[in-house]
Design a protein around this motif. Structure first.
Motif, PDB file in Angstrom:
ATOM      1  N   ALA A  63       0.758  -1.107   0.178  1.00  0.00           N
ATOM      2  CA  ALA A  63      -0.044  -0.220   0.114  1.00  0.00           C
ATOM      3  C   ALA A  63       0.789   1.481  -0.011  1.00  0.00           C
ATOM      4  O   ALA A  63       1.598   1.690  -0.502  1.00  0.00           O
ATOM      5  N   THR A  64       0.588   1.707   1.279  1.00  0.00           N
ATOM      6  CA  THR A  64       1.571   2.832   1.348  1.00  0.00           C
ATOM      7  C   THR A  64       2.741   2.847   1.424  1.00  0.00           C
ATOM      8  O   THR A  64       2.946   2.651   3.055  1.00  0.00           O
ATOM      9  N   ARG A  65       3.603   3.265   1.321  1.00  0.00           N
ATOM     10  CA  ARG A  65       5.624   2.876   2.329  1.00  0.00           C
ATOM     11  C   ARG A  65       5.832   4.338   1.940  1.00  0.00           C
ATOM     12  O   ARG A  65       6.029   5.235   1.599  1.00  0.00           O
ATOM     13  N   VAL A  66       5.873   5.017   4.059  1.00  0.00           N
ATOM     14  CA  VAL A  66       6.800   6.223   3.981  1.00  0.00           C
ATOM     15  C   VAL A  66       8.199   6.335   4.664  1.00  0.00           C
ATOM     16  O   VAL A  66       8.492   4.959   4.531  1.00  0.00           O
ATOM     17  N   GLY A  67       8.654   6.819   3.772  1.00  0.00           N
ATOM     18  CA  GLY A  67       9.992   7.544   4.253  1.00  0.00           C
ATOM     19  C   GLY A  67       9.616   8.840   4.954  1.00  0.00           C
ATOM     20  O   GLY A  67       9.441  10.194   4.031  1.00  0.00           O
ATOM     21  N   VAL A  68      10.800   9.135   5.633  1.00  0.00           N
ATOM     22  CA  VAL A  68      11.245  10.448   6.391  1.00  0.00           C
ATOM     23  C   VAL A  68      12.709  10.987   6.529  1.00  0.00           C
ATOM     24  O   VAL A  68      13.545  10.073   6.927  1.00  0.00           O
ATOM     25  N   ILE A  69      12.866  12.211   5.721  1.00  0.00           N
ATOM     26  CA  ILE A  69      14.649  12.599   5.839  1.00  0.00           C
ATOM     27  C   ILE A  69      14.219  14.217   6.511  1.00  0.00           C
ATOM     28  O   ILE A  69      13.465  14.347   6.606  1.00  0.00           O
ATOM     29  N   GLN A  70      15.352  14.244   7.486  1.00  0.00           N
ATOM     30  CA  GLN A  70      15.869  15.567   7.140  1.00  0.00           C
ATOM     31  C   GLN A  70      15.989  16.198   7.343  1.00  0.00           C
ATOM     32  O   GLN A  70      17.969  15.275   6.668  1.00  0.00           O
ATOM     33  N   TYR A  71      17.185  17.633   7.296  1.00  0.00           N
ATOM     34  CA  TYR A  71      18.123  18.301   6.200  1.00  0.00           C
ATOM     35  C   TYR A  71      18.281  19.577   7.706  1.00  0.00           C
ATOM     36  O   TYR A  71      17.419  20.012   8.252  1.00  0.00           O
ATOM     37  N   SER A  72      19.221  20.208   7.416  1.00  0.00           N
ATOM     38  CA  SER A  72      19.889  21.137   7.593  1.00  0.00           C
ATOM     39  C   SER A  72      20.813  22.066   7.388  1.00  0.00           C
ATOM     40  O   SER A  72      20.618  22.122   5.763  1.00  0.00           O
ATOM     41  N   SER A  73      22.196  21.739   7.501  1.00  0.00           N
ATOM     42  CA  SER A  73      23.642  22.237   6.330  1.00  0.00           C
ATOM     43  C   SER A  73      24.113  20.846   5.541  1.00  0.00           C
ATOM     44  O   SER A  73      24.202  20.322   4.577  1.00  0.00           O
ATOM     45  N   GLN A  74      23.185  19.459   5.774  1.00  0.00           N
ATOM     46  CA  GLN A  74      23.613  18.028   6.541  1.00  0.00           C
ATOM     47  C   GLN A  74      22.005  17.396   5.810  1.00  0.00           C
ATOM     48  O   GLN A  74      20.846  18.023   6.199  1.00  0.00           O
ATOM     49  N   VAL A  75      21.982  16.144   5.397  1.00  0.00           N
ATOM     50  CA  VAL A  75      21.139  15.668   4.872  1.00  0.00           C
ATOM     51  C   VAL A  75      21.015  13.808   6.102  1.00  0.00           C
ATOM     52  O   VAL A  75      21.847  14.038   5.700  1.00  0.00           O
TER      53      VAL A  75
END
Length: 634
Positions: free
Chosen positions: A123-135
């Motif tokens: 169904a729905t696959r979810v991923g999360v990334i956060q960033y600032s000066s880097q990822v």
């Protein structure tokens, strides 16, 4: 303030009751002893709080639950959204401008949104990334299939608290987060890919170009700006239509408004699956709607359903020099017979047959349209076979070739270099009594391929050249010059003794800047009487070529912009044929077989004799004067 009314069954689910309780508890006096249990501390309150004692004895998690913002708990209440297969990646701004309580609100927003999605491998696959000066990848698309695991990872998220490199985050999402290796479905599965970017500021890098690339790869981008976000950047990132993909909210507390709209779009029906779309080629399902697409080489007609073949050449902007051919992949340029397409994909150049065939010319090959012809050096005649030249047999020279074998040359070009060296050998009179040839290859180190005294015929030299293996690595031209001066022209290596006055010629072939100093050994070579020639190709540095070469540089430096057009340099190097005996460093080599050379030599000799006669007459006159002076003194 009055305490809230008694708790009726299911009354805690009322937003009004929860807000009343929250206000009441916030105003409780803070004079309780920290070590007392919660029920004991309640007994210390005034009598008017006795009614709350039972309430305060509730389990602590229940109270904390009631103290959370009611909107966060209820914003995504209702049945889960059944969207069908979907790859969804959240790109979260965790720069220093996002305050801790704002980041906490964003965390709750993500958790609430997850509870409204039909999460699963199919169904729905979810991923999360956060960033600032880097990822930083919080978790990829393929990491979790259970909502509980995703919520646990989100609650453990720690902000990066640095800059705001949104473009870098989009590039990471495009190249990594949506890759099959990270858990995304392959493109042929036609599973929609959606990226939700949440940011509160202006990006510190460029976003328009990388966002356009992401959209071109089929990623649908929602841009959510909070409070201080730059609207122009949001519009540059989002997919069209912008009014459906750009959201701007006044504060993080209002971000749930976007969540509600976003969830509503995802919960639309799969209209492609219903089979009533009317698309001629492909139907692309998007949340709440669909669009028609065409196979490669076709474009959508005005009815937005039919597909028409694209005549890319008919647009008139192909820039082809000769002919334009329309293909499914777009316009392609084609050259007329006898011409080759240049690397720019548009321009055409007359084919150089000399570089494409084994022409067999002894000295020089000249391409002429669909054919070619052979040339001989000045003073020599082309023989009846149309390829060989008559030679001067009186020249003697020791020639050492220094060939650049660094990695910048590349294997295919190194083969062209070896062919070029053999073309030089073709116009030399190679023999133990005539011209002796040695070859040295250099990169980060120096290697003598064969010394001056090893081979006695041109055929042997050419065969040895073809057997040379490419070294690769660096460009230590200074080290190669030192090796040539100290070893290559030694009698042990086959050079003839200096007493014989045989000219020594060094030819350096390079395609780039040296990684070490060349000045000392370039000067030493010329001080040792070696006539130096420098041949540069491509990125060769003119200053270094002039430093290597003997004077005048115009006669001893040659340059070609690329390896495929080196043959014209042979004409510049023909002066090394049949050198005059007793030639010194820096003197141009000329052929004694040339009529002009003989006349010039005769003229110079007669001039020298005439000058010598004049000097002798003057000396005789002075002697007579001295004799007369001596006679007078007596």
């Amino acid at each position: 303030m009055r305490p809230p009314p008694p708790l009726a069954p299911a009354a805690w689910q009322s937003p009004a009751w929860a807000r009343c309780l929250r206000r009441y508890l916030v105003q409780l006096p803070g004079r309780l002893r920290p070590s007392a249990p919660l029920c004991g501390r309640a007994s210390e309150l005034s009598g008017r709080l006795s009614a709350m004692r039972g309430l305060l004895c509730w389990p602590l998690p229940v109270l904390l639950f009631l103290l959370q913002p009611w909107e966060t708990l209820s914003q995504f209440a209702g049945p889960r959204c059944r969207t069908g297969p979907l790859d969804l990646v959240f790109v979260i701004d965790s720069s220093r401008s996002v305050r801790p309580f704002e980041f906490e609100t964003m965390r709750q927003f993500l958790v609430g949104l997850l509870r409204g999605l039909d999460v699963g491998p199919n169904a729905t696959r979810v991923g999360v990334i956060q960033y600032s000066s880097q990822v930083q990848s919080v978790f990829p698309l393929g990491a979790f299939s259970r909502r509980e695991d995703m919520e646990r990872a989100i609650r453990a998220l720690v902000p990066l608290a640095q800059g705001t490199m949104t473009g870098l985050a989009i590039q990471y999402a495009m190249n990594v987060a949506f890759s099959v290796a990270e858990g995304a479905r392959p493109p042929e599965a036609r599973v929609p890919r959606i990226a939700v970017i949440v940011t509160d500021g202006r990006p510190q890098d460029r976003v328009a170009e990388v966002a356009a690339q992401a959209r071109a790869r089929g990623i649908e981008i929602y841009a959510v700006g909070v409070q201080r976000a730059d609207v122009g950047s949001l519009r540059a990132m989002a997919s069209p239509p912008l009014d459906e993909h750009v959201f701007l909210v006044e504060s993080f507390n209002l971000i749930q408004e976007f969540g509600q709209q976003f969830r509503g779009r995802l919960c639309g029906k799969d209209l492609c699956a219903e089979g009533r779309h009317g698309c001629q080629h492909q139907c692309v399902s998007t949340p709440g709607t669909f669009r028609c697409a065409c196979n490669p080489g076709y474009q959508l007609a005005e009815d937005n359903k039919s597909c028409l073949a694209i005549d890319h050449c008919g647009f008139g902007n192909h820039s082809c020099q000769h002919e334009c051919v329309s293909t499914f992949g777009g316009p392609r340029c084609r050259c007329r017979e006898g011409h080759d397409l240049l690397p720019d994909g548009r321009s055409c150049q007359a084919r150089d047959l000399c570089n494409g065939v084994d022409h067999g010319c002894e000295f020089q090959c000249v391409s002429e349209g669909l054919s070619y012809r052979c040339l001989c050096p000045e003073g020599q005649q082309l023989q009846a076979d149309g390829k060989s030249c008559n030679r001067c047999r009186e020249g003697h020279v020791d020639l050492v070739l220094l060939v650049d074998g660094s990695k910048s040359v590349r294997p295919q070009n190194f083969e062209l270099v070896k062919r070029f060296v053999n073309q030089i050998v073709d116009f030399l009179d190679v023999s133990p009594e005539g011209t002796r040839v040695g070859l040295v290859q250099f990169s980060s180190r120096v290697r003598t391929e064969f010394p001056l005294g090893r081979y006695g015929t041109a055929a042997e030299v050419k065969q040895a050249v073809l057997a040379v293996e490419y070294m690769e690595r660096g460009t230590m031209t200074g080290l190669a010059l030192r090796h040539m001066v100290e070893h290559s022209f030694s009698e042990a290596q086959g050079a003839r003794p200096r007493a014989l006055n045989v000219p020594r010629v060094g030819l350096v072939f390079t395609d780039g800047r040296s990684q070490d100093d060349i000045s000392v050994w370039a000067r030493r070579a010329k001080e040792e009487g070696i006539v130096m020639y420098a041949v540069g190709v491509g990125k060769a540095v003119e200053e270094e070529l002039r430093q290597i070469a003997s004077e005048p540089a115009e006669l001893h430096v040659s340059y070609s912009p690329d390896f495929g057009t080196m043959t014209h340099l042979l004409e510049n190097l023909r002066g090394s044929i049949c050198p005059e005996e007793g030639i010194g460093a820096g003197t141009e080599l000329r052929s004694l077989c040339e009529c002009e050379s003989l006349v010039e030599f005769q003229g110079r000799t007669l001039g020298a004799l005439e000058k010598l006669t004049q000097n002798l007459a003057q000396l005789t006159a002075r002697l007579e004067d001295l004799e007369n002076q001596l006679a007078t003194q007596k």
